[in-house]
Design a protein around this motif. Structure first.
Motif, PDB file in Angstrom:
ATOM      1  N   PHE A 164       0.822  -1.205   0.000  1.00 37.84           N
ATOM      2  CA  PHE A 164       0.000   0.000   0.000  1.00 37.84           C
ATOM      3  C   PHE A 164       0.862   1.264   0.000  1.00 37.84           C
ATOM      4  CE2 PHE A 164      -3.703   2.572   1.402  1.00 37.84           C
ATOM      5  CZ  PHE A 164      -4.694   1.972   0.648  1.00 37.84           C
ATOM      6  N   ALA A 165       2.167   1.119  -0.225  1.00 41.49           N
ATOM      7  CA  ALA A 165       3.030   2.310  -0.280  1.00 41.49           C
ATOM      8  C   ALA A 165       2.641   3.170  -1.474  1.00 41.49           C
ATOM      9  CB  ALA A 165       4.492   1.891  -0.388  1.00 41.49           C
ATOM     10  N   GLY A 166       2.784   4.483  -1.338  1.00 42.86           N
ATOM     11  CA  GLY A 166       2.548   5.399  -2.449  1.00 42.86           C
ATOM     12  C   GLY A 166       1.104   5.813  -2.652  1.00 42.86           C
ATOM     13  N   GLU A 167       0.193   5.323  -1.820  1.00 42.18           N
ATOM     14  CA  GLU A 167      -1.238   5.664  -1.998  1.00 42.18           C
ATOM     15  C   GLU A 167      -1.556   7.025  -1.376  1.00 42.18           C
ATOM     16  OE1 GLU A 167      -3.519   4.293  -3.813  1.00 42.18           O
ATOM     17  OE2 GLU A 167      -2.458   2.471  -4.397  1.00 42.18           O
ATOM     18  N   ILE A 168      -0.736   8.008  -1.702  1.00 38.70           N
ATOM     19  CA  ILE A 168      -0.848   9.316  -1.053  1.00 38.70           C
ATOM     20  C   ILE A 168      -2.052  10.122  -1.531  1.00 38.70           C
ATOM     21  CG2 ILE A 168       1.644   9.408  -0.683  1.00 38.70           C
ATOM     22  CD1 ILE A 168       1.815  11.461  -2.930  1.00 38.70           C
TER      23      ILE A 168
ATOM     24  N   THR B 255       2.778   7.350   6.581  1.00 46.91           N
ATOM     25  CA  THR B 255       2.263   5.990   6.405  1.00 46.91           C
ATOM     26  C   THR B 255       1.676   5.798   5.008  1.00 46.91           C
ATOM     27  OG1 THR B 255       1.895   5.747   8.756  1.00 46.91           O
ATOM     28  CG2 THR B 255       0.596   4.316   7.328  1.00 46.91           C
ATOM     29  N   TYR B 256       0.958   6.806   4.517  1.00 46.81           N
ATOM     30  CA  TYR B 256       0.477   6.729   3.134  1.00 46.81           C
ATOM     31  C   TYR B 256       1.654   6.582   2.175  1.00 46.81           C
ATOM     32  CZ  TYR B 256      -4.587   7.361   3.360  1.00 46.81           C
ATOM     33  OH  TYR B 256      -5.932   7.151   3.548  1.00 46.81           O
ATOM     34  N   LEU B 257       2.777   7.190   2.512  1.00 47.44           N
ATOM     35  CA  LEU B 257       3.939   7.119   1.617  1.00 47.44           C
ATOM     36  C   LEU B 257       4.620   5.756   1.657  1.00 47.44           C
ATOM     37  CD1 LEU B 257       5.409   9.232  -0.300  1.00 47.44           C
ATOM     38  CD2 LEU B 257       7.201   9.199   1.431  1.00 47.44           C
ATOM     39  N   VAL B 258       4.993   5.279   2.861  1.00 47.42           N
ATOM     40  CA  VAL B 258       5.836   4.071   2.900  1.00 47.42           C
ATOM     41  C   VAL B 258       5.177   2.836   3.526  1.00 47.42           C
ATOM     42  CG1 VAL B 258       7.980   5.395   2.810  1.00 47.42           C
ATOM     43  CG2 VAL B 258       7.056   4.706   5.038  1.00 47.42           C
ATOM     44  N   ASN B 259       3.956   2.970   4.060  1.00 45.30           N
ATOM     45  CA  ASN B 259       3.182   1.808   4.537  1.00 45.30           C
ATOM     46  C   ASN B 259       3.957   0.903   5.501  1.00 45.30           C
ATOM     47  OD1 ASN B 259       1.933  -1.174   2.827  1.00 45.30           O
ATOM     48  ND2 ASN B 259       1.175  -0.254   4.693  1.00 45.30           N
ATOM     49  N   TYR B 288      -7.063   6.552   7.461  1.00 41.10           N
ATOM     50  CA  TYR B 288      -6.189   5.648   6.696  1.00 41.10           C
ATOM     51  C   TYR B 288      -7.061   4.577   6.061  1.00 41.10           C
ATOM     52  CZ  TYR B 288      -2.046   2.967   5.395  1.00 41.10           C
ATOM     53  OH  TYR B 288      -1.069   2.295   4.681  1.00 41.10           O
ATOM     54  N   ASN B 290      -6.457   2.078   4.164  1.00 41.84           N
ATOM     55  CA  ASN B 290      -5.977   0.697   4.115  1.00 41.84           C
ATOM     56  C   ASN B 290      -6.561  -0.076   5.306  1.00 41.84           C
ATOM     57  OD1 ASN B 290      -4.525  -1.630   3.679  1.00 41.84           O
ATOM     58  ND2 ASN B 290      -2.517  -0.736   4.133  1.00 41.84           N
TER      59      ASN B 290
END
Lengths: 319, 319
Positions: A164-168, B255-259, B288, B290
């Motif tokens: 889910f990384a990058g889902e900004i 967290t959105y960036l690197v999860n 969030y 996710n």
């Protein structure tokens, strides 16, 4: 012997297949509609599309007389993808859930097949031969209808602990009360995307601000806002400034966290060039206390980034 | 044969040396003042401190009868550190500039010596035997006088392209106009730090809000604000809520960036426990998208994290 690589970029509407040489030179590409037979219901076995995709890949290989020369296949899929297992965990716009995509294609093609999320393959493309060439620490955005980021650290693409990384795009923006497609309020992509640009322009028109956008027929789109900016339309320029400033502060947070060498603005909105990059650069000049600022550039490969990146993924994993 | 590892945690005031077994069991530790002979002038050769540190390390080894058993040395340094070259690029509070710290210590000790930034060694400690044990995708904060973060991705600590990863203390907070020590306005660490907590409490007192903090003599500190929170003081609780909410939105962006799998709140402020973690968890529940949320926990090792992490660094690099 010349070796071939197949790259595939699956989009919500169309899927593009490219046959490449090992140095990522494109020999030929072709496009087919992305079949979604059960959509919107979820399936873990989209057999028709898998069969058709394999058939079209084989036809492209035969047409170019590359039988027994192709070494591997790379595929970018729009959704939550586990690149290690080759499973598409969830692809909302395709109706996929837990599809063992890589394995299914491998058994159909009898070739090693690798898949990843489409934003990460896009990023690989720009890093292989585009705006990030030669760099190893990269944040690459795709700004289109929605938005997301690909993150490369020390030369490795980062999928995140739960892919889910990058889902900004769903990171909330303080003070923004726009409802997002995801159902949440204030997500970044309601501003920093083609849809966000169009929405902000319409808002400005509704407020009666003087702009040449007023004379346009029908729905305003991001391209028209860009064209108005080029003509010096202050309202259009202000829309881009708001978008870029909102995005810029999120990119600043991202940069403070992982310290990349370059930030690549990709996707359709990248066409807006300095109208997007200049306000971001200003924020970094003012607020990033590290002497070495990241490069802030637009993507160089346009639509091709995803296709080249898919081939690049296969090359990186196979060779 | 039992193997030994030396860990060193250099602080602005004191430096702690620990002798460890290979399984990171502490045998003995000792403390010495951090010499800054030329401070505030910058030096690239802090010879006196290097000599004294080497002498103290050797004395600790001899005292424990570990001659010829110690395999390697790990050192955490507060500043911008290149862990590959072993050079301290800049350590503002020590007056160091371009100090080849690892090489200088290696030649004095005749032992392989590895260094890294102190927040990254702190993070390694919590990952080795603390709140992040067994996890590979970790964001770990140190909230003390200032703040910073250590980022581990797929089991690797991330230094960043210019060794500036994790410096999120200077990421600006919208609407915050407090001047930071760095000279910029609105930096995160003016709120999310022990100094920030004390400042916000003082502000509340000055506004005349009813609080038991009012009765305290002298300067308010973060610990007193915590103690008031435990007693149910609403003003103190609100201070922590403001701090945690501001921090929480930045951690959400991260967290959105690197999860990551876990976010560890470390440093002195971690003692505030759920007063800090609860508001952060609320933000993640709400924003969030996710399904798998990261664990949000406080550090388990306290002051020892840095020392254990320094030994852990040496173990990871050497063995």
């Amino acid at each position: 012997m010349i070796k071939g690589i197949v790259g595939v970029d699956i989009g919500g509407t169309n899927t593009v297949i490219g046959l490449f040489n090992q140095d990522l030179t494109l020999l030929e590409k072709k496009s087919l509609p992305t079949l979604k037979p059960n959509f919107p219901a979820k399936t873990n076995k989209p057999v028709e599309f898998l069969d058709e995709l394999a058939e079209e890949i084989n036809a492209l290989i035969v047409k170019n007389d590359y039988q027994n020369k192709v070494e591997c296949v790379g595929i970018g899929v729009p959704g939550i993808v586990n690149p290690e297992s080759g499973i598409v965990i969830n692809a909302v716009n395709l109706g996929y859930q837990d599809v063992p995509f890589a394995e299914e294609m491998k058994s159909r093609l009898a070739l090693p097949t690798f898949i990843d999320n489409d934003v990460r393959t896009y990023t690989r493309g720009e890093v292989a031969v585009g705006a990030g060439a030669g760099l190893e620490n990269v944040i690459c955005l795709t700004l289109g209808t929605g938005m997301a980021a690909g993150i490369m650290i020390d030369g490795k693409m980062i999928p995140g602990a739960n892919y889910f990384a990058g889902e900004i795009g769903h990171d909330p923006v303080p003070g923004n009360d726009t409802v997002c497609n995801c159902g949440n309020i204030g997500c970044l992509e309601t501003i920093a995307s083609a849809s966000g640009i169009a929405r902000l322009a319409k808002q400005a028109i509704q407020l009666g601000k003087p702009t040449i956008l007023n004379g346009l027929a029908g729905e305003i789109n991001a391209k028209e806002v860009y064209e108005a900016s080029v003509k010096g339309d202050q309202v259009a320029i202000e829309v881009f400034k708001e978008v870029a400033t909102t995005l810029g502060f999120k990119l600043l947070s991202a940069t403070y966290l992982v310290n990349p060498e370059v930030i690549i603005i990709g996707g359709g909105v990248a066409a807006a060039g300095h109208f997007i990059t200049d306000p971001i650069k200003e924020i970094f000049e003012k607020y990033y206390i590290n002497e070495k600022k990241p490069l802030i550039v637009t993507g160089e490969l346009g639509d091709s980034a995803g296709l080249i990146g898919a081939a690049s993924l296969a090359r990186a994993k196979h060779f």
